[in-house]
Scaffold this motif. Sequence first.
Motif, short mmCIF file in Angstrom:
data_model
loop_
_atom_site.label_atom_id
_atom_site.label_comp_id
_atom_site.label_asym_id
_atom_site.label_seq_id
_atom_site.Cartn_x
_atom_site.Cartn_y
_atom_site.Cartn_z
N LEU A 124 0.47 -1.33 0.03
CA LEU A 124 0.26 -0.07 0.31
C LEU A 124 1.03 0.58 0.06
CD1 LEU A 124 -2.46 -1.00 2.54
CD2 LEU A 124 -2.72 -0.57 0.66
N ASP A 125 0.48 2.35 -0.45
CA ASP A 125 1.34 3.77 -0.12
C ASP A 125 0.53 4.53 0.72
OD1 ASP A 125 2.23 3.23 -3.37
OD2 ASP A 125 0.57 3.22 -3.81
N LEU A 126 1.56 4.72 1.14
CA LEU A 126 1.61 5.46 2.84
C LEU A 126 2.66 6.30 2.93
CD1 LEU A 126 -0.79 6.82 4.56
CD2 LEU A 126 0.39 4.85 6.32
N SER A 127 2.92 7.80 3.56
CA SER A 127 3.60 8.34 3.19
C SER A 127 3.90 8.62 4.71
CB SER A 127 3.67 9.70 2.59
OG SER A 127 4.84 10.31 3.25
N GLY A 128 5.07 8.58 5.95
CA GLY A 128 3.93 9.10 7.33
C GLY A 128 3.73 8.30 8.40
N PHE A 129 3.27 8.70 9.21
CA PHE A 129 2.49 7.86 9.95
C PHE A 129 2.69 7.00 10.67
CE2 PHE A 129 -0.58 9.39 6.84
CZ PHE A 129 -1.12 10.79 8.17
N THR A 130 2.37 6.62 12.33
CA THR A 130 2.81 5.14 12.88
C THR A 130 1.22 4.61 13.10
OG1 THR A 130 4.06 6.96 14.75
CG2 THR A 130 2.93 4.45 15.05
N ILE A 131 1.96 2.88 12.42
CA ILE A 131 1.04 1.91 12.15
C ILE A 131 0.99 1.09 13.70
CG2 ILE A 131 0.25 -0.31 10.65
CD1 ILE A 131 0.49 2.32 8.86
N GLU A 132 -0.95 1.54 13.62
CA GLU A 132 -1.24 1.15 15.09
C GLU A 132 -1.60 -0.79 15.12
OE1 GLU A 132 -3.80 3.58 16.98
OE2 GLU A 132 -2.70 5.27 16.67
N ARG A 133 -2.31 -0.96 14.09
CA ARG A 133 -3.11 -2.63 13.50
C ARG A 133 -2.68 -2.13 12.05
NH1 ARG A 133 -7.12 -1.91 16.29
NH2 ARG A 133 -8.73 -1.96 14.56
N ILE A 134 -2.51 -3.83 11.88
CA ILE A 134 -3.65 -4.24 10.73
C ILE A 134 -4.19 -5.56 10.33
CG2 ILE A 134 -2.83 -4.09 8.23
CD1 ILE A 134 -0.53 -3.06 7.96
N SER A 135 -4.91 -5.50 10.47
CA SER A 135 -6.11 -6.82 10.31
C SER A 135 -5.87 -7.36 8.49
CB SER A 135 -6.75 -7.03 10.80
OG SER A 135 -6.98 -6.41 11.79
N VAL A 136 -6.43 -8.47 7.90
CA VAL A 136 -6.69 -8.53 6.64
C VAL A 136 -7.51 -10.26 6.34
CG1 VAL A 136 -6.06 -10.05 4.86
CG2 VAL A 136 -4.85 -8.16 5.69
N SER A 137 -8.68 -9.89 6.60
CA SER A 137 -9.59 -10.47 6.15
C SER A 137 -9.98 -11.16 4.63
CB SER A 137 -10.90 -9.97 6.73
OG SER A 137 -12.43 -10.75 6.12
N ASP A 138 -10.85 -12.17 4.28
CA ASP A 138 -10.97 -13.32 3.17
C ASP A 138 -12.13 -12.66 3.08
OD1 ASP A 138 -12.78 -14.33 5.25
OD2 ASP A 138 -12.35 -16.33 4.34
N GLY A 139 -12.75 -11.72 3.54
CA GLY A 139 -14.41 -10.61 2.96
C GLY A 139 -15.31 -11.32 4.29
N GLY A 140 -14.94 -12.31 4.88
CA GLY A 140 -15.97 -12.82 5.60
C GLY A 140 -16.11 -12.65 7.38
N ASP A 141 -16.02 -13.13 7.85
CA ASP A 141 -15.91 -12.80 9.75
C ASP A 141 -14.86 -13.09 10.37
OD1 ASP A 141 -17.69 -11.80 10.09
OD2 ASP A 141 -19.90 -13.31 10.87
N SER A 142 -13.88 -13.95 9.43
CA SER A 142 -12.37 -14.23 10.34
C SER A 142 -11.42 -13.42 10.08
CB SER A 142 -12.39 -15.47 9.45
OG SER A 142 -10.59 -16.04 9.83
N TRP A 143 -10.78 -12.68 10.16
CA TRP A 143 -9.30 -12.11 10.72
C TRP A 143 -8.80 -12.02 10.62
CZ3 TRP A 143 -9.99 -6.91 7.89
CH2 TRP A 143 -11.24 -6.54 8.67
N GLN A 144 -7.29 -12.56 10.24
CA GLN A 144 -5.99 -11.94 10.16
C GLN A 144 -5.14 -11.43 10.76
OE1 GLN A 144 -3.41 -13.36 7.00
NE2 GLN A 144 -5.15 -15.01 6.02
N GLY A 186 10.06 3.71 2.64
CA GLY A 186 9.71 4.56 1.92
C GLY A 186 8.73 4.77 2.04
N ASP A 187 8.27 5.60 1.09
CA ASP A 187 6.77 5.46 1.37
C ASP A 187 5.37 4.62 0.87
OD1 ASP A 187 6.57 8.27 2.02
OD2 ASP A 187 7.21 8.56 -0.76
N GLU A 188 6.31 2.66 1.16
CA GLU A 188 5.37 1.35 0.64
C GLU A 188 5.28 1.14 2.21
OE1 GLU A 188 4.76 0.16 -2.14
OE2 GLU A 188 5.86 1.66 -3.74
N LEU A 189 4.43 0.42 2.05
CA LEU A 189 3.67 0.06 3.54
C LEU A 189 3.90 -1.55 2.54
CD1 LEU A 189 2.83 -0.76 6.36
CD2 LEU A 189 0.27 0.45 5.35
#
Length: 490
Positions: free
Chosen positions: A107-127, A136-139
């Motif tokens: 993902l493109d993102l410049s600056g900021f502190t990342i507090e949390r990242i989660s990924v889901s398959d579109g349902g209720d199950s989150w990784q 740089g600007d790549e997350l």
Amino acid sequence: MASGRPAVAATTVLLFALGCSGAGETGAPAAQSTAPPGIASPASPPPAAAGPGAPGIGDPDFPGDGNGGYDVEHYALKLGYTPESRHLSGVATIKAKALHELTSFNLDLSGFTIERISVSDGGDSWQRGLAFERSGDELTVAPVNPIPAGAAFTVEVVYAGEPKPVRGSSNLGTYGFIPTRDGAFVTCEPNGAKTWFPGNDHPADKALFDFEITVPAGLTALANGELDGEPVTRDGKTTYVWREKHPMVTYLATMTLGRFELREGETASGIKNLAAVDPRYRDSLDDLYTLSGKITDHWATVFGPYPFSSTGGVVDDFSAGYALENQTKPMYGGFDPDEDIIAHELAHQWFGNSLSITRWKDLWLNEGFATYSEWIWSEHQGKSTAEQIFRRHYSADDDDPIWSYPPGRAEPDDLFNNSVYTRGGMALHALRQRIGDQVFFDLLKTWTTDHKYGYVTTEEFIALAERLSGKQLDALFDVWLFRQGKPATW
């Protein structure tokens, strides 16, 4: 970007503003509408085997912009901004589709502190608790389990910090998230969206957008599309929810925050119309509202039906020196826009917003068309004709810089050169001279209809012009778009 004129008479470009404050308690619900059938993102082709998504979307002039391996379908942005501290908090929920099996994606993102990242398959199950890294600007996000090819997935990024604008070259100026005395002003073209939300920051990947913006009570937050319900004020903060239900590129996304005086209603044809001005520009409110409605309705007779659900404009008290055609709400940075500039920005709603480029080198398809629209508006108003304006520009000396920059190949280090605007507009007038008014204006309507909400290239426009006119036009486009020097014949 605006090019070649002072701020109060800028040949505008694109622009928009942003602002937010104190995040609300619930994320904006996902939009239900989707892109029209047949409109697919021209993202990079899928590789044969599983692997990481490419760190760029495939534009050779901007190799680091955007990302490959997935196509974003929807952004839900829940943001809070406090002007006094310049602190932005955000929750970005991004729905996308994997174009091949993804072991990781960027993902493109410049600056900021990342507090949390989660990924889901579109349902209720989150990784949750995923591995991610910044460069740089790549997350870069690495899901616990690879995302299958063709699968829908959702990524949620919780982040916070003080956004920083991009300080570009002389004809780019400062863009991205720019704090103001009472809010924030965001001008994201070409790649400034990454300064306030994570995403696929390149025009080759359109998506739908929802915005939930929380600001200190007494301030107004404006965004693309239409307001969903009344703003809610609680504990000294007000939350606004806006939805853009039509596909939009990231550089057109807007959240305009500050003190504004508003006028709302409809154009004569029934399109919702909203004008907003900083109190310093209150004398321009009625003209902005009236002209925006009048010009939008006129362009619908010239270019085909208006592609969005609302129109209008915003004047903020920040001396940007240019304007931006943010989708549904053009932004004018620190000046009262005249009717030529308003005509330019509203023409972009067709050329650049509904019809978007996949490569920055084709920028003349946005700016040349919007500039020529100014000339058409002048004709319509009984002022100078497009022919007279063309001749004035054509009278420039042979060594004028406009002739040394072929506009059909916008240069990455000089993207908003005046030639992209003016000589791009001249190319359209030369075409009009060759094929005649009836075919020319039929061509404009066919162009906007055939590619509504989609993506366009110069080659496609030339092919359509030749098909509708029955003429071979390679030489005309070659001398006006691709060769140095003042065209002598065409």
